[in-house]
Design an enzyme around this catalytic site. Sequence first.
Site, PDB file in Angstrom:
ATOM      1  N   HIS A 251     131.291  54.708  40.143  1.00  0.00           N
ATOM      2  CA  HIS A 251     130.212  53.573  39.615  1.00  0.00           C
ATOM      3  C   HIS A 251     130.879  53.362  38.126  1.00  0.00           C
ATOM      4  O   HIS A 251     130.624  52.197  37.511  1.00  0.00           O
ATOM      5  CB  HIS A 251     129.090  54.411  39.209  1.00  0.00           C
ATOM      6  CG  HIS A 251     128.142  54.521  40.464  1.00  0.00           C
ATOM      7  ND1 HIS A 251     127.256  55.225  40.909  1.00  0.00           N
ATOM      8  CD2 HIS A 251     128.021  53.677  41.437  1.00  0.00           C
ATOM      9  CE1 HIS A 251     126.509  55.112  41.851  1.00  0.00           C
ATOM     10  NE2 HIS A 251     127.057  53.824  42.426  1.00  0.00           N
TER      11      HIS A 251
ATOM     12  N   GLU B 206     114.117  24.612  60.021  1.00  0.00           N
ATOM     13  CA  GLU B 206     114.891  25.394  60.649  1.00  0.00           C
ATOM     14  C   GLU B 206     114.763  25.261  61.828  1.00  0.00           C
ATOM     15  O   GLU B 206     115.710  25.312  62.818  1.00  0.00           O
ATOM     16  CB  GLU B 206     114.575  26.779  60.164  1.00  0.00           C
ATOM     17  CG  GLU B 206     114.651  27.161  58.939  1.00  0.00           C
ATOM     18  CD  GLU B 206     113.908  28.477  58.429  1.00  0.00           C
ATOM     19  OE1 GLU B 206     114.874  29.375  57.998  1.00  0.00           O
ATOM     20  OE2 GLU B 206     112.944  28.348  58.395  1.00  0.00           O
TER      21      GLU B 206
ATOM     22  N   ASP C  10     119.590  28.945  60.607  1.00  0.00           N
ATOM     23  CA  ASP C  10     118.732  29.081  61.868  1.00  0.00           C
ATOM     24  C   ASP C  10     118.500  27.635  62.729  1.00  0.00           C
ATOM     25  O   ASP C  10     118.262  27.699  63.836  1.00  0.00           O
ATOM     26  CB  ASP C  10     117.335  29.484  61.300  1.00  0.00           C
ATOM     27  CG  ASP C  10     116.988  30.938  61.212  1.00  0.00           C
ATOM     28  OD1 ASP C  10     117.461  31.501  61.785  1.00  0.00           O
ATOM     29  OD2 ASP C  10     116.182  31.228  60.092  1.00  0.00           O
TER      30      ASP C  10
ATOM     31  N   CYS D  72     119.989  24.746  52.345  1.00  0.00           N
ATOM     32  CA  CYS D  72     120.069  26.240  51.800  1.00  0.00           C
ATOM     33  C   CYS D  72     120.833  27.229  52.655  1.00  0.00           C
ATOM     34  O   CYS D  72     120.746  28.408  52.553  1.00  0.00           O
ATOM     35  CB  CYS D  72     118.877  26.624  51.073  1.00  0.00           C
ATOM     36  SG  CYS D  72     117.499  26.884  52.366  1.00  0.00           S
TER      37      CYS D  72
HETATM   38  C1  PEP Z   1     118.636  29.591  56.945  1.00  0.00           C
HETATM   39  O1  PEP Z   1     118.079  29.834  57.983  1.00  0.00           O
HETATM   40  O2  PEP Z   1     119.363  28.767  56.771  1.00  0.00           O
HETATM   41  C2  PEP Z   1     118.166  30.055  55.859  1.00  0.00           C
HETATM   42  C3  PEP Z   1     118.632  29.764  54.605  1.00  0.00           C
HETATM   43  O3  PEP Z   1     117.299  31.183  55.881  1.00  0.00           O
HETATM   44  P1  PEP Z   1     117.656  32.678  56.151  1.00  0.00           P
HETATM   45  O4  PEP Z   1     119.207  32.697  56.225  1.00  0.00           O
HETATM   46  O5  PEP Z   1     117.021  33.453  54.957  1.00  0.00           O
HETATM   47  O6  PEP Z   1     117.098  33.063  57.612  1.00  0.00           O
HETATM   48 MG    MG Z   2     116.159  30.929  58.093  1.00  0.00          MG
END
Ligand code: PEP
Ligand code: MG
Length: 826
Positions: free
Chosen positions: A293, A534, A558, A605
């Site tokens: 640590h 998604e 997703d 994202c």
């Molecule tokens: C995604 O599906 O791209 C996303 C950002 O959500 P997670 O990775 O949290 O499922």
């Molecule tokens: Mg997702």
Amino acid sequence: MKKEVAFTCELPNGIHARPANHLEAVCSKFNSDITLKNLRNGNEGSAKSVLSLVGTDTLLNDPCSLIIEGDDAESAFETLAKYIQEEFPHCDEALEVMEQGDVLLPQSLMHHNPNLVHAKRLSTGIAKGKLVRYTDVELSLFNDAESDMSFAQAKQAVTETLLAKAETANGQEKEIINAHLGILKDEALNSQVMDAVSQGKTLARGILTAVASITETLLQSSSDYLKERVLDIKDIALQLLITAHPHMNVSTEFTLTEASIVIANDLTPSQFLGLDRAHLQGLILTQAGSTSHTVILARAFNIPAVSGVSIDQCASQEGELVYVDGGLGVVALEASQDVATYFERAIWLAEQKAKVESEFVNDAAQTKDGKHIEIAANIACTVEAEPAFAKGAEGVGLFRTEMLFMDRATAPDEDEQFNAYKAVLEAAEGKAVIIRTMDIGGDKPIDYLNLPHEHNPFLGYRAVRIYPQFIALFHTQIRAILRAAPFGHTKVMIPMIQSIEEIRWVKEQIATVKAVMDSEGVAYGDIELGIMVEIPSVAFIMDQFCKEVDFFSIGSNDMTQYLLAVDRDNDNVAKLYNSLAPSFLRLLKAVVEGAHEHGKWVGLCGELGANKKVLPLLVGAGLDELSMAAPSIAPTKAALRQFDSEQCRDLFAQACDCATIADVEALLDAFSKAQEDKPLLATECVLLDCEFNSKEEAIQTLVGNLGIRGRTHLVSELEADIWAREAVFSTGLGNGFAIPHTKSDNIAHSSISIARLKKPVRWSEDEDGDAEFVIMLTLNKDQGDQHMRIFSGLARKLIHENFRNTLKSMPTEDEVIAFLKSELAL
Ligand code: PEP
Ligand code: MG
């Protein structure tokens, strides 16, 4: 009743403190006695004690059994069987361990015959300071001590101190304090101390006996990681002993008065935190391993550190100036003037590198033709927010709030959530924060919700689909977000939406929550509402969604798996999971165009956002924002600057017309080849008015600069290539000029570097062997015979005094470049 869960330990670092904490939390919910038995070594320990679990010395691939005995054994068995199979293997992140493979020491250092102590590399960076030996408080000091308080009182006091520290701590420091709070609560530690006290021993003896026994177990472990936990136990013991014996006036304070390199046999995390970081420059430890640590903290605070050096090896140098290079794994003692010059130059180069990187951190994210694309951060907990903004985030593009709900016995209440959202909004200082409501279920199970086990979790009961069943939980989250909203620019995003019905239902719920808050007189702020894209169905009715929401963010992770019907966790079909599929690109196009047609904002994202290779396609798609893990932000901003947005648009259009993934990849390769090449001659490689003391310093600086400019990632190797040529014949050409050169695989972008020195340095042993103007050629092997062509061209020009004098007197870097370009026809 007796039940048994048999399993094989899949944790790469075995059962150390973190996974032990997880397992202990699950087991402690049951009345039954639960014992972990390691069938490899025969060790057993209570699964309700972190230290006992750690003490079983369970390593990767050990066969194990959890033996459950008691009145609720049946339900404990059900929970644990599921937990051990589904969650336990994933409850530990990979530890960051520095590669200990051979490091090539730079020739510009080795030529000066340095007095080096070789060490294990633990935390990178170069430090210089006075060598100071850490003096420790020995636990044995308390052997005969009579305590002023009970064990419970001492524990309470230490717990309060740690909780107060945790309040102001961030990141790693906070995690380590939490681990120490866990040790304080540990069943094994507590029962051993209490047993000793009930047998008439003093509290100090009780603590010392418990520590000795736990330490012995840990030291017998074959895992370095577990051995390194001894320091944490000693740390807590010392805090308990000092607190329980205030009359002894024992202080752990250790004062540093100037820039110092601290050497110690070992250093506990709190001893490390107690050192004045205004003066602490580097650490030399005898025993610490790369996962201790203390070392994790050193990395978090950018303190260079090495280990495997005995105090005796450095004893004669106490109070003297020493250098530590955590990247090379050396301590330099009794540095000669030349060795000191090498390290001073290396520190200067490191500062230049940090400066170049920091330019991108604070830079607006835009293409070279000025098109702005917001680069935001994905975060999963509040402590990540501040560092993400320090790394250049222009907003939070995804706050995965489900992490607040995981790894605990009950859901966080409204106040806890309010504080978390408020903290992130405040850290954002007005920049937008997209708070995604809990994406729970499926592959992100939460024990206390008792969601059914599913065969096809990705297509199952998760995210927005579970909200109606857990309506109180959803309302609490919305309430907490609405209350926090006045503290910043708040955007709320709903995961896994596939139909208009779902988003309308969500809007009704938000209206209901607001109505209740109105009736209660609870203040709240404005929010923007958006959805994750998604599920591909959304793309076909973007016009309808645009009537319902303010913004969209594409979850490419997703969206790829749903579009291509590929479970991304299934190795058998993993190679089919590819976001460069032309069908995916067309879907991306439909979503972005669909949003923009109605004036709506659309970001991305998923992991794809941080993929540099794909970046020109994402720019070309016209996304408004890319959100990614914080460390990718500055490099993405830097990469963005190289692209022209119109060219990216053309590229994306061509990619959407491709038939196969291979065609898209070929298109991207051709695009990046055309972009990548840095010019052979550039002002970033010209250094005028250099104060070098030696040929070594000149070569070190010129090659180091190529590293800073991203022209090589193999600085020492490239330097070795240059020196290999020097060993055959000196490249001093007389008249004060030298042309060190190499044709090498270790340079990514062929470069001509220039250094004009304020005073000449010895370059070769010839009569006319001094050099004050260095032109270094580092050309890669793709360049054919260009290397010799430039070399001979330069040599021919240098015969002429006029050429030499013009070069020596050029006032600016730009003019040097322009002159050489025209003279050498480059
Ligand atoms: C995604 O599906 O791209 C996303 C950002 O959500 P997670 O990775 O949290 O499922
Ligand atoms: Mg997702």
